[in-house]
Structures are given as structure tokens and as C-alpha cells.
Design a protein around this motif. Sequence first.
Motif, PDB file in Angstrom:
ATOM      1  N   ALA A 155       4.639   2.679  -4.676  1.00  0.00           N
ATOM      2  CA  ALA A 155       4.204   3.336  -5.718  1.00  0.00           C
ATOM      3  C   ALA A 155       4.005   2.446  -7.017  1.00  0.00           C
ATOM      4  O   ALA A 155       3.188   2.421  -7.761  1.00  0.00           O
ATOM      5  CB  ALA A 155       4.890   4.635  -6.307  1.00  0.00           C
ATOM      6  N   THR A 198      -2.586   6.471 -11.639  1.00  0.00           N
ATOM      7  CA  THR A 198      -2.298   5.446 -10.560  1.00  0.00           C
ATOM      8  C   THR A 198      -1.113   5.930 -10.044  1.00  0.00           C
ATOM      9  O   THR A 198      -0.165   6.505 -10.900  1.00  0.00           O
ATOM     10  CB  THR A 198      -2.339   4.123 -10.943  1.00  0.00           C
ATOM     11  N   THR A 199      -0.472   5.357  -8.908  1.00  0.00           N
ATOM     12  CA  THR A 199       0.703   5.883  -8.569  1.00  0.00           C
ATOM     13  C   THR A 199       1.863   5.203  -9.296  1.00  0.00           C
ATOM     14  O   THR A 199       3.030   5.642  -9.495  1.00  0.00           O
ATOM     15  CB  THR A 199       1.140   5.499  -6.895  1.00  0.00           C
ATOM     16  N   LYS A 200       1.583   3.853  -9.693  1.00  0.00           N
ATOM     17  CA  LYS A 200       2.477   3.226 -10.625  1.00  0.00           C
ATOM     18  C   LYS A 200       2.538   3.932 -11.976  1.00  0.00           C
ATOM     19  O   LYS A 200       3.826   3.873 -12.298  1.00  0.00           O
ATOM     20  CB  LYS A 200       1.663   1.983 -10.906  1.00  0.00           C
ATOM     21  N   GLN A 240       3.202  -0.582  -7.091  1.00  0.00           N
ATOM     22  CA  GLN A 240       2.192  -1.488  -7.012  1.00  0.00           C
ATOM     23  C   GLN A 240       0.824  -0.780  -7.050  1.00  0.00           C
ATOM     24  O   GLN A 240      -0.144  -1.476  -7.397  1.00  0.00           O
ATOM     25  CB  GLN A 240       2.254  -2.156  -5.764  1.00  0.00           C
ATOM     26  N   GLY A 241       0.835   0.591  -6.746  1.00  0.00           N
ATOM     27  CA  GLY A 241      -0.393   1.344  -6.527  1.00  0.00           C
ATOM     28  C   GLY A 241      -1.513   1.230  -8.037  1.00  0.00           C
ATOM     29  O   GLY A 241      -0.910   1.610  -9.000  1.00  0.00           O
ATOM     30  N   GLN A 242      -2.648   0.939  -8.006  1.00  0.00           N
ATOM     31  CA  GLN A 242      -3.409   0.641  -9.041  1.00  0.00           C
ATOM     32  C   GLN A 242      -4.580   1.576  -8.906  1.00  0.00           C
ATOM     33  O   GLN A 242      -5.292   1.820  -9.768  1.00  0.00           O
ATOM     34  CB  GLN A 242      -3.965  -0.848  -9.123  1.00  0.00           C
ATOM     35  N   GLN A 243      -4.770   2.529  -7.799  1.00  0.00           N
ATOM     36  CA  GLN A 243      -6.026   3.401  -7.651  1.00  0.00           C
ATOM     37  C   GLN A 243      -5.717   4.636  -8.443  1.00  0.00           C
ATOM     38  O   GLN A 243      -4.658   5.163  -8.219  1.00  0.00           O
ATOM     39  CB  GLN A 243      -6.157   3.468  -6.216  1.00  0.00           C
ATOM     40  N   LYS A 246       0.684  -1.199  -0.172  1.00  0.00           N
ATOM     41  CA  LYS A 246       0.109   0.147  -0.011  1.00  0.00           C
ATOM     42  C   LYS A 246       0.881   1.271   0.018  1.00  0.00           C
ATOM     43  O   LYS A 246       0.285   2.275  -0.342  1.00  0.00           O
ATOM     44  CB  LYS A 246      -0.982   0.026   1.069  1.00  0.00           C
ATOM     45  N   TYR A 247       2.162   1.246   0.332  1.00  0.00           N
ATOM     46  CA  TYR A 247       3.007   2.236   0.130  1.00  0.00           C
ATOM     47  C   TYR A 247       3.949   2.329  -0.807  1.00  0.00           C
ATOM     48  O   TYR A 247       4.774   3.365  -1.055  1.00  0.00           O
ATOM     49  CB  TYR A 247       3.855   2.224   1.706  1.00  0.00           C
TER      50      TYR A 247
END
Length: 405
Positions: free
Chosen positions: A263, A278-280, A265-268, A260-261
Amino acid sequence: MFNISSVSNEVKEEVKGLIDQHIHQEDITDMLIECAQNVSSSKITEALRQLYYIEKFTSMNEIERFVSTYEKVTHQSLTEITLSKDSTHPLNIFQREVDRFKLLIRETTELLEKVQENNPKAVELFKEKVQALSGLISHFNRKEKIIFPVIERRGEYILPRKMWADDDVVRFALNKLQKRVLKLGEVEWRHIQNAYVELESSLTDMLRQEEILFIPLTQEEISTVEWQQIAQESSAFGYAVEVDDTWLASELESATIDVKYDAKQGQQNLRFGGGFLTTKEADLILNNLPVEITFVDKNGTFKYFNDLVEASDMMFIRTPISIGRNVANCHPPKSLSKVMQIIRDLKTKQKESESMWFKKGDQFIHVTYKALFDEQDEYMGILEYVQDIQPFFNLPQKFKRDVKK
């Protein structure tokens, strides 16, 4: 803690008295034996650091002489590395470099008389030895950029700042000598000899600091996890000795970042600028911009750099171990006032941005500093972006509007 002012006054005064008596050729054998029985080696080296860096009590030459006598009399070492016998451990690599520089200085000094007599073989050897001293740059950079940050985490800033300033003295002396050696035969020998003496003096002093004051300090306090990180980031700066492999601490497991921390991996989808990412996606964009980006927050903390290329290929090398370091400690003492003035001018809006440019090998590096403010006009930090603009000078005169097929 690393704090070199934390040693008790009683211990400091005892060590100070022993050095003073030793300087005056008095027999301190019995007192050294008693001192070794009552005071730990770490406390003695801690006292030496305070006497040298804070009180400026004596020279490194006298400290080295005292330590040599102490070790001979007590049969206890103040400087031996016991942390690891692995030759690839960062501390053992560092010591091997110190030994190499000491040998180079001895060998070069022995050549001086024959070089002055214009002995062809001696002249070539002299040039080779002086050039080999360029390894100091990698040695100093690793110390300043990836070991000093670890020391500073413990709240100790005096040793890094003073040692870095002395490193710069050595750098300047090396640069001056190498420039004069290029003109060997064209300039008077005394100018080259004076430049060498200047380098020999400042470098010998620094090598004493590293062996007696710096290495024991790092051995006592830096954790295995931190040594592992130092080992992984060292290759970006290079070495002055042959290093076959990267040291691995067998007892450590690779650290993972909570998803969750992370970037990557972030999909939202989150709101960025005029759209959503997304952060990714944001991480990928930042890492693919043709500029090196660094961000220092409003508290002066080095907080971010984009992962554009391998650290060794960066125009300004950045490594994760420096994250969290105060910006004032990321720069050599000689340029600190200029850096802080730039930050003040940008923070107070006296300037919208500050740019500079310089040549580095085949690159023409352009650097821009810009202050960031939020919607309420609150200062948020400094953005630095660095770009090689040499390719723009190499563009053909003819306009290009079409994509090559």
C-alpha cells in the motif's frame, strides 16, 4: 508439527508407565536407559505434553522429578537450549527470565520468617522482591501475544489455551499479593503469607511448564525466520531481564513486499467513499487517524491494524506476528466468552455497536466494536477502534473557534 496429540500411543504409554513407577519409588534406571535408546527426546517431551495438558495424568512436580531422573541416568538433556548460544536470542532471553523468577521465589521464601518477625531490612527486601516479580507481566505477554500465534499456525491450540489460563491464575495471585504487601503492617501477616504461598505455588508450576514442556517445543519447531520476527516484536512488551540488543539471524535477508501489493507504494487512484485515493494515500490516512483501528474479517481472522504509533506506545499492543490469528485466540480464556458474545450480538444485529471504557495510567481508554456489512447486507467482519479520551476531559470551558497564531 506441533500437535501434542500426534505422539504414538505406544510412546505415550511407555512414558506414562515410567512416571507412574517413579512416583511409587520403583527403580526405573534400566528402563530409562532403554527408553533413551529407542525414543527421541522430542517424542518424550511430546508425550509429557499430552499426559499433562490432555490426559491430566500427573502434576508438574512429578513430571519435573521424572525429567531430572531421566537426565541424570541417561546423561541426555530433555530441556537444554541448543538452538543458539547468543544471549539476545528470544529463547535464551525467555530462559533467563525463567531463571530469574525461580531465584526471586527462592530468595523471597527465605525472607518470610524474618519479615514475620518485622526485621526492617528483611521487610524492605521482601517488598523489593515482590515488586520485581512484576516482570512476569512482560514475560507472559510476549509468550501469549507473539509466540503463541506461531504455535497456532501449526494447528496446535490446546497448549496455548491451557497455559494462558494458568498464566491468568499467576497474574491474579501476583496482583493480590502486591496489594496486600502495600498494607504490610496494617493487615494480619497470615493474609500476606497465604497470598504469597498461593503465588509461589502457581508460579512454580508455570515455570516448570515453561522449562519442560514449552521451551523444548518452541526449540524444535519455530523457524529461524519466525524467531527473527519474534525478536523484532518483543521489545514492545518489555523484558524481565536486561536485554542489550535485538537478535539478528545473520543468514537471513530482509524480506521485501512485492510493490504491487504494498500500500505504501501504490500510486493508482481507487474509489474510496465519496472520492478517490491511491492506496498510499489511504494507508497514510488510516495511520494518522487519532484512533487505533483493528479489523477482524467475517471468518474471525485478525487481518489488519493501523500503524499509528510504535507498538510499545499503543493502548492495545498489536504486532504483525499476530496477523492471521483467530480472534478467539487473541484473548485470554477468562474473557473469551464475553468477546464471542459481543461478536455474535453485532453479527446478528442485536446491537449496532458495543462500547467500553476504563482507566489505564494517565489515559482514559474508550473502545468501540462495530460490525461491518456490505451493500448486500452481508456480514464482513468486526471493526474495533480505540481512543484515549482523557484529553477531552481536560479541554477548557471556554469555546475555541479560532486557530492560534
